[in-house]
Design an enzyme around this catalytic site. Structure first.
Site, PDB file in Angstrom:
ATOM      1  N   GLY A  25      45.399  37.322  41.972  1.00 61.09           N
ATOM      2  CA  GLY A  25      45.884  38.694  41.806  1.00 61.09           C
ATOM      3  C   GLY A  25      46.314  38.910  40.367  1.00 61.09           C
ATOM      4  O   GLY A  25      46.989  38.052  39.782  1.00 61.09           O
ATOM      5  N   GLU A  99      41.618  47.399  48.400  1.00 62.12           N
ATOM      6  CA  GLU A  99      40.879  47.367  47.126  1.00 62.12           C
ATOM      7  C   GLU A  99      39.568  48.157  47.206  1.00 62.12           C
ATOM      8  O   GLU A  99      38.671  47.952  46.397  1.00 62.12           O
ATOM      9  CB  GLU A  99      40.587  45.906  46.743  1.00 62.12           C
ATOM     10  CG  GLU A  99      41.814  45.009  46.651  1.00 62.12           C
ATOM     11  CD  GLU A  99      42.772  45.405  45.535  1.00 62.12           C
ATOM     12  OE1 GLU A  99      42.305  45.936  44.510  1.00 62.12           O
ATOM     13  OE2 GLU A  99      43.984  45.209  45.696  1.00 62.12           O
TER      14      GLU A  99
HETATM   15  C1  SIN Z   1      44.750  42.856  41.807  1.00 64.63           C
HETATM   16  O1  SIN Z   1      45.948  43.087  41.777  1.00 64.63           O
HETATM   17  O2  SIN Z   1      44.350  41.671  41.762  1.00 64.63           O
HETATM   18  C2  SIN Z   1      43.709  43.919  41.947  1.00 64.63           C
HETATM   19  C3  SIN Z   1      44.048  45.211  41.301  1.00 64.63           C
HETATM   20  C4  SIN Z   1      45.186  45.953  41.959  1.00 64.63           C
HETATM   21  O3  SIN Z   1      45.178  46.096  43.195  1.00 64.63           O
HETATM   22  O4  SIN Z   1      46.091  46.401  41.252  1.00 64.63           O
END
Ligand code: SIN
Length: 189
Positions: A25, A99
């Site tokens: 993330g 997502e």
């Molecule tokens: C993530 O956080 O890895 C993906 C992008 C987001 O949801 O902000």
């Protein structure tokens, strides 16, 4: 490509056959997991940078007035610090939905603080996705963020929460720091 990548992610099924995997993330997933995980640890992925170049029509903006959220952009030689979560594929339903606005599942190696590397999953919104906004001056990004709000709340909260989470990780991210600093100036003005 459609705005909604849920079906594309289900079809490609990256890591569906694993009992456990590491998920990297780098945006809201750092400060708000929202799913069960076995453990988590800071990690980096090489060759990518975090950028506010992705539109958010479903979380931090609307289809008519999208906000801006981060994605990863290829940058040979760069590295991006984030948070890795050890999870089971049970999280995919939740994550594919969260997502869905342009992000696809990719398999990428990630490196942990102790130096060991694991191939894991990362959701990336690439420049060919329908919600892509692309590069813009920090001033324009910050103004769009301050003007945007969506079902998950004000876009400014996303930016400021991510800036705090990156500071806690001691991440050196000039782009995210610059956007957050300008957002702070605009909201007190
Ligand atoms: C993530 O956080 O890895 C993906 C992008 C987001 O949801 O902000």
């Amino acid at each position: 490509m459609s705005f909604d990548t849920t079906e594309a992610n289900r079809r490609t099924a990256v890591f569906d056959d694993h009992d456990e995997l590491w998920l990297f993330g780098y945006g809201s997933l750092i400060y708000k997991a929202g799913f069960d995980y076995i453990e988590r640890a800071p990690a980096t992925i090489e060759g990518w940078v975090r950028r506010y170049w992705q539109g958010s029509h479903d979380h931090r903006g609307t289809p008519h007035a999208p906000g801006r959220v981060v994605t990863l952009v290829e940058a040979p030689g760069a590295s991006c610090l984030g948070m890795a979560y050890r999870v089971t594929p049970a999280v995919f339903d939740y994550l594919d939905h969260r997502e869905k606005n342009g992000y696809l599942r990719f398999a990428q190696p990630m490196t942990f603080v102790d130096g060991h590397t694991e191939k894991g999953l990362v959701y990336i919104a690439t420049p060919d996705n329908a919600a892509w906004l692309g590069e813009a001056p920090v001033e324009d990004i910050a103004a769009q963020v301050v003007a945007s709000t969506g079902p998950s709340g004000p876009n400014r909260d996303y930016v400021l929460n991510l800036a705090d989470a990156l500071a806690e990780l001691d991440a050196d991210d000039a782009h995210c720091q610059a956007v957050a600093a300008r957002v702070r100036e605009l909201i007190v003005a």
